[in-house]
Motif scaffolding. Structure first.
Motif, PDB file in Angstrom:
ATOM      1  N   LEU A 170       1.103  -0.383 -10.145  1.00  0.00           N
ATOM      2  CA  LEU A 170       0.609  -1.867 -10.302  1.00  0.00           C
ATOM      3  C   LEU A 170       1.924  -2.671 -10.673  1.00  0.00           C
ATOM      4  N   GLU A 171       2.963  -2.092 -11.516  1.00  0.00           N
ATOM      5  CA  GLU A 171       4.090  -2.860 -11.872  1.00  0.00           C
ATOM      6  C   GLU A 171       4.936  -2.909 -10.607  1.00  0.00           C
ATOM      7  N   MET A 172       5.035  -1.999  -9.640  1.00  0.00           N
ATOM      8  CA  MET A 172       5.809  -2.350  -8.506  1.00  0.00           C
ATOM      9  C   MET A 172       4.963  -3.022  -7.275  1.00  0.00           C
ATOM     10  N   GLY A 173       3.664  -3.409  -7.705  1.00  0.00           N
ATOM     11  CA  GLY A 173       3.057  -4.295  -6.642  1.00  0.00           C
ATOM     12  C   GLY A 173       2.196  -3.449  -5.776  1.00  0.00           C
ATOM     13  N   ILE A 174       2.104  -2.202  -6.059  1.00  0.00           N
ATOM     14  CA  ILE A 174       1.098  -1.528  -5.248  1.00  0.00           C
ATOM     15  C   ILE A 174      -0.443  -1.798  -5.477  1.00  0.00           C
ATOM     16  N   GLU A 175      -1.240  -2.206  -4.644  1.00  0.00           N
ATOM     17  CA  GLU A 175      -2.698  -2.728  -4.928  1.00  0.00           C
ATOM     18  C   GLU A 175      -3.606  -1.601  -4.432  1.00  0.00           C
ATOM     19  N   SER A 176      -3.376  -1.273  -2.887  1.00  0.00           N
ATOM     20  CA  SER A 176      -4.216  -0.239  -2.324  1.00  0.00           C
ATOM     21  C   SER A 176      -3.509   1.083  -2.196  1.00  0.00           C
ATOM     22  N   VAL A 177      -4.448   2.256  -2.474  1.00  0.00           N
ATOM     23  CA  VAL A 177      -3.639   3.475  -2.267  1.00  0.00           C
ATOM     24  C   VAL A 177      -4.844   4.381  -1.204  1.00  0.00           C
ATOM     25  N   GLU A 212       1.004  -1.102  -0.035  1.00  0.00           N
ATOM     26  CA  GLU A 212       0.062  -0.080  -0.011  1.00  0.00           C
ATOM     27  C   GLU A 212       0.814   1.311   0.115  1.00  0.00           C
ATOM     28  N   ALA A 213       0.168   2.289  -0.389  1.00  0.00           N
ATOM     29  CA  ALA A 213       1.110   3.530  -0.701  1.00  0.00           C
ATOM     30  C   ALA A 213      -0.094   4.738  -0.516  1.00  0.00           C
ATOM     31  N   ALA A 228      -7.393   2.435 -13.493  1.00  0.00           N
ATOM     32  CA  ALA A 228      -6.030   1.763 -13.657  1.00  0.00           C
ATOM     33  C   ALA A 228      -6.332   0.366 -13.010  1.00  0.00           C
ATOM     34  N   GLY A 229      -6.906   0.420 -11.956  1.00  0.00           N
ATOM     35  CA  GLY A 229      -7.132  -1.010 -11.293  1.00  0.00           C
ATOM     36  C   GLY A 229      -6.726  -0.862  -9.619  1.00  0.00           C
ATOM     37  N   LEU A 230      -6.332   0.439  -9.318  1.00  0.00           N
ATOM     38  CA  LEU A 230      -5.775   0.530  -8.046  1.00  0.00           C
ATOM     39  C   LEU A 230      -7.078   0.637  -6.996  1.00  0.00           C
TER      40      LEU A 230
END
Length: 131
Positions: A77-84, A20-21, A105-107
């Motif tokens: 998404l490429e870095m693996g971040i799913e929830s923001v 997450e970020a 984008a899918g986040l």
């Protein structure tokens, strides 16, 4: 800083995976800037309308903000971040379109907060000019 240490820092940053970020969106009258930070506040990714190829008055358009939002969403998404968690600041035109682009984008958006600085009276104005 030597060349070797710069390269290792770049590899270290690229190899980091986050679950997450926090995405900071600064929507000014002239540009829309995206900054992705981790939990400690360190910058992981960034993008802007100007970086996506828009110049001059087209940088402040909602379409430019959408394009930059799609780019930052894809990189996240490429870095693996799913929830923001999103923090929006500024009065620009690209505020809503940027959030929509991140969602498309899918986040997974957990929270949206407006952190635009608002003055609470502030400093005293200078005295009026006498004629």
């Amino acid at each position: 800083m030597s060349y070797r240490s710069k390269a290792s820092a770049r590899k270290k940053r690229a190899g980091r995976r986050l679950a997450e970020a926090v995405i900071h969106i600064r929507a000014s009258y002239n540009n829309t800037i995206f900054t992705v930070t981790d939990g400690g506040g360190e910058v992981v990714l960034w993008s802007s309308s100007g970086r996506c190829g828009f110049k001059g008055s087209r940088k402040k358009s909602p379409f430019a903000a959408t394009t930059a939002g799609e780019e930052i969403g894809r990189k996240s998404l490429e870095m693996g971040i799913e929830s923001v968690s999103i923090r929006v600041s500024g009065p620009g035109q690209g505020r809503d379109h940027a959030i929509r682009a991140l969602n498309a984008a899918g986040l997974k958006i957990t929270s949206i907060s407006d952190v635009t600085p608002i003055p609470h009276n502030g400093c005293r104005l200078p005295k009026r000019r006498r004629n």
